[in-house]
Design a protein around this motif. Sequence first.
Motif, PDB file in Angstrom:
ATOM      1  N   LEU A 274      12.240   3.390   5.707  1.00  0.00           N
ATOM      2  CA  LEU A 274      12.054   3.685   7.128  1.00  0.00           C
ATOM      3  C   LEU A 274      13.292   4.363   7.712  1.00  0.00           C
ATOM      4  N   CYS A 275      14.476   3.794   7.447  1.00  0.00           N
ATOM      5  CA  CYS A 275      15.713   4.373   7.984  1.00  0.00           C
ATOM      6  C   CYS A 275      15.939   5.787   7.476  1.00  0.00           C
ATOM      7  N   ALA A 276      15.524   6.053   6.256  1.00  0.00           N
ATOM      8  CA  ALA A 276      15.757   7.365   5.662  1.00  0.00           C
ATOM      9  C   ALA A 276      15.126   8.487   6.477  1.00  0.00           C
ATOM     10  N   CYS A 277      13.983   8.223   7.104  1.00  0.00           N
ATOM     11  CA  CYS A 277      13.246   9.279   7.796  1.00  0.00           C
ATOM     12  C   CYS A 277      13.210   9.093   9.308  1.00  0.00           C
ATOM     13  N   THR A 278      14.027   8.170   9.838  1.00  0.00           N
ATOM     14  CA  THR A 278      14.008   7.844  11.265  1.00  0.00           C
ATOM     15  C   THR A 278      15.288   8.328  11.923  1.00  0.00           C
ATOM     16  N   PRO A 279      15.217   9.351  12.778  1.00  0.00           N
ATOM     17  CA  PRO A 279      16.433   9.944  13.334  1.00  0.00           C
ATOM     18  C   PRO A 279      17.305   8.968  14.119  1.00  0.00           C
TER      19      PRO A 279
ATOM     20  N   VAL B   9       8.578   6.744  -0.347  1.00  0.00           N
ATOM     21  CA  VAL B   9       7.746   6.606   0.846  1.00  0.00           C
ATOM     22  C   VAL B   9       8.241   7.501   1.969  1.00  0.00           C
ATOM     23  N   TYR B  10       9.552   7.633   2.121  1.00  0.00           N
ATOM     24  CA  TYR B  10      10.049   8.442   3.238  1.00  0.00           C
ATOM     25  C   TYR B  10       9.596   9.888   3.153  1.00  0.00           C
ATOM     26  N   GLU B  11       9.320  10.402   1.964  1.00  0.00           N
ATOM     27  CA  GLU B  11       8.808  11.761   1.837  1.00  0.00           C
ATOM     28  C   GLU B  11       7.393  11.880   2.403  1.00  0.00           C
ATOM     29  N   LEU B  12       6.652  10.779   2.395  1.00  0.00           N
ATOM     30  CA  LEU B  12       5.304  10.771   2.964  1.00  0.00           C
ATOM     31  C   LEU B  12       5.323  10.611   4.474  1.00  0.00           C
ATOM     32  N   LEU B  13       6.503  10.294   5.033  1.00  0.00           N
ATOM     33  CA  LEU B  13       6.638  10.067   6.467  1.00  0.00           C
ATOM     34  C   LEU B  13       7.430  11.185   7.143  1.00  0.00           C
ATOM     35  N   GLY B  14       7.483  12.339   6.495  1.00  0.00           N
ATOM     36  CA  GLY B  14       8.149  13.484   7.101  1.00  0.00           C
ATOM     37  C   GLY B  14       9.406  13.930   6.410  1.00  0.00           C
TER      38      GLY B  14
ATOM     39  N   LEU C 151       0.830  -1.199   0.000  1.00  0.00           N
ATOM     40  CA  LEU C 151       0.000   0.000   0.000  1.00  0.00           C
ATOM     41  C   LEU C 151       0.875   1.264   0.000  1.00  0.00           C
ATOM     42  N   TRP C 152       1.952   1.266   0.775  1.00  0.00           N
ATOM     43  CA  TRP C 152       2.861   2.410   0.752  1.00  0.00           C
ATOM     44  C   TRP C 152       3.536   2.538  -0.610  1.00  0.00           C
ATOM     45  N   ASP C 153       3.894   1.422  -1.216  1.00  0.00           N
ATOM     46  CA  ASP C 153       4.506   1.445  -2.545  1.00  0.00           C
ATOM     47  C   ASP C 153       3.556   2.070  -3.561  1.00  0.00           C
ATOM     48  N   ILE C 154       2.297   1.672  -3.514  1.00  0.00           N
ATOM     49  CA  ILE C 154       1.289   2.229  -4.418  1.00  0.00           C
ATOM     50  C   ILE C 154       1.113   3.729  -4.185  1.00  0.00           C
ATOM     51  N   LYS C 155       1.002   4.122  -2.929  1.00  0.00           N
ATOM     52  CA  LYS C 155       0.753   5.535  -2.633  1.00  0.00           C
ATOM     53  C   LYS C 155       1.922   6.408  -3.068  1.00  0.00           C
ATOM     54  N   GLY C 156       3.139   5.943  -2.791  1.00  0.00           N
ATOM     55  CA  GLY C 156       4.317   6.703  -3.210  1.00  0.00           C
ATOM     56  C   GLY C 156       4.391   6.838  -4.720  1.00  0.00           C
ATOM     57  N   LYS C 157       4.105   5.731  -5.443  1.00  0.00           N
ATOM     58  CA  LYS C 157       4.137   5.782  -6.903  1.00  0.00           C
ATOM     59  C   LYS C 157       3.044   6.706  -7.445  1.00  0.00           C
TER      60      LYS C 157
ATOM     61  N   GLY D 232       7.639   5.475  -4.369  1.00  0.00           N
ATOM     62  CA  GLY D 232       7.233   4.255  -3.676  1.00  0.00           C
ATOM     63  C   GLY D 232       8.391   3.671  -2.891  1.00  0.00           C
ATOM     64  N   LEU D 233       8.535   2.360  -2.948  1.00  0.00           N
ATOM     65  CA  LEU D 233       9.656   1.702  -2.276  1.00  0.00           C
ATOM     66  C   LEU D 233      10.988   1.949  -2.980  1.00  0.00           C
ATOM     67  N   GLY D 234      10.938   2.514  -4.173  1.00  0.00           N
ATOM     68  CA  GLY D 234      12.169   2.873  -4.870  1.00  0.00           C
ATOM     69  C   GLY D 234      12.830   1.736  -5.612  1.00  0.00           C
ATOM     70  N   ILE D 235      12.081   0.669  -5.886  1.00  0.00           N
ATOM     71  CA  ILE D 235      12.646  -0.488  -6.581  1.00  0.00           C
ATOM     72  C   ILE D 235      11.795  -0.836  -7.796  1.00  0.00           C
ATOM     73  N   ASP D 236      12.437  -1.512  -8.751  1.00  0.00           N
ATOM     74  CA  ASP D 236      11.776  -1.975  -9.974  1.00  0.00           C
ATOM     75  C   ASP D 236      11.894  -3.493 -10.018  1.00  0.00           C
ATOM     76  N   MET D 237      10.781  -4.178  -9.817  1.00  0.00           N
ATOM     77  CA  MET D 237      10.812  -5.633  -9.736  1.00  0.00           C
ATOM     78  C   MET D 237      10.995  -6.269 -11.106  1.00  0.00           C
ATOM     79  N   ASP D 238      11.766  -7.340 -11.145  1.00  0.00           N
ATOM     80  CA  ASP D 238      11.903  -8.174 -12.339  1.00  0.00           C
ATOM     81  C   ASP D 238      10.849  -9.276 -12.244  1.00  0.00           C
ATOM     82  N   GLU D 239       9.627  -8.929 -12.664  1.00  0.00           N
ATOM     83  CA  GLU D 239       8.507  -9.840 -12.460  1.00  0.00           C
ATOM     84  C   GLU D 239       8.685 -11.152 -13.206  1.00  0.00           C
ATOM     85  N   ASP D 240       9.290 -11.123 -14.372  1.00  0.00           N
ATOM     86  CA  ASP D 240       9.519 -12.362 -15.113  1.00  0.00           C
ATOM     87  C   ASP D 240      10.397 -13.311 -14.310  1.00  0.00           C
ATOM     88  N   PHE D 241      11.433 -12.765 -13.674  1.00  0.00           N
ATOM     89  CA  PHE D 241      12.324 -13.603 -12.878  1.00  0.00           C
ATOM     90  C   PHE D 241      11.623 -14.103 -11.618  1.00  0.00           C
ATOM     91  N   VAL D 242      10.791 -13.259 -11.018  1.00  0.00           N
ATOM     92  CA  VAL D 242      10.009 -13.689  -9.857  1.00  0.00           C
ATOM     93  C   VAL D 242       9.143 -14.893 -10.223  1.00  0.00           C
TER      94      VAL D 242
END
Length: 378
Positions: A300-305, A103-108, A91-97, A344-354
């Motif tokens: 998470l680490c990006a926005c967590t002091p 996502v970290y921009e949505l968390l402060g 859900l966070w990945d979708i919202k960020g995209k 979003g999560l900042g990654i591009d999945m290789d769905e074919d490989f998955v």
Amino acid sequence: MRVTDYELFEVPPRSLLLKVETSDGIVGWGEPVVEGRAQTAAAAVEKLLETYIVGEDPFPIEDHWSKMYRSGFYRGGPILMSALSGIDHALWDIKGKALGVPVYELLGGKARERIRLYAHFSGSTPDEMAEAARERVESGFTAIKNGPRVNWEHLDNRVSLDFVREMVGAARTAVGDEVDIMLDFHGRPSKQMAKRLVSELEEFDPLFYEELVVPEKNHLLPEIAQHTTIPIATGERMFSRWEYRSLLEDGVIDVVQPDVAHAGGITETRKIATMAETYDAAVAPHSPLSAVALAACVQLCACTPNAIIQEQIVHQEGTPNYLSDMTVFDYDEGGYIDLPEEPGLGIDMDEDFVREMATEDAWDAPVMRRDDGSVTEW
């Protein structure tokens, strides 16, 4: 926009990946696995999605989290919280995209410019430990972790203690004092042996001792902590902020290690981290899983002091790469990665490989036994 469909993929070495689709064509990914219980977790994911998420707007994540957590009456535990976690990632990945931001921009927004990673090392002899530690440092990491995998007796002898001292000492000598070494005990020692271990190994100056006892024995940590000045870390098998409360109040835990794939996803892990900050405890998220869980941790680490370091296995030999582009996890000579800039999560999945790697051959944790045949912790 509405959630329209989803798919689950069990993939090696021990992951369960979730793909969530929307009516706008935006896809979110998550990792809702319980290692060794992937198919059980999958059933819980399906139930939560079908009951609460499919057909709904993906944006009100806090409300979705509350529905999934509170509305089933029975709550918490590894299965339900891990299922909820993977859905939360997606859900966070979708919202960020959808909004075009990480996502970290949505968390402060960011609290740092880069994130330090650490790598695992292991060996069966002191020479192997030394060589493995050197290899990790030569590859660019300045922090490494080992689990002294000894099948401890409830009351063990000097020989066992000397063996662990020799193993840890060999690694420390090999890499010098400038490299941080962490020691993970997987909850194997009894209270009696944990007290001896923390004292015996203190001279090697580990960054922290991890999971000295299993979570159901956490009430023993204050007594164990009296025998060392080394920071105490735990939390990979704890599933909500409520489980951390008493440990933080007791002042015994110096580093919390929630797993973003088990502890309620980004939503709940963020709250655990914030609560820990009020007790001056650091955060080192647990993540021995795929690049999807690691990506959620990085956000998470990006926005967590109070985040200090991030576990990962994606740079270990033999770990499958499920991303189209792994450069997002490239690290510098200090073992740091830059903050991701993609939405979003900042990654591009290789769905074919998955899909190619998807399997029904479930991974099971090994059964570990002591010399007398009794079962001990893995």
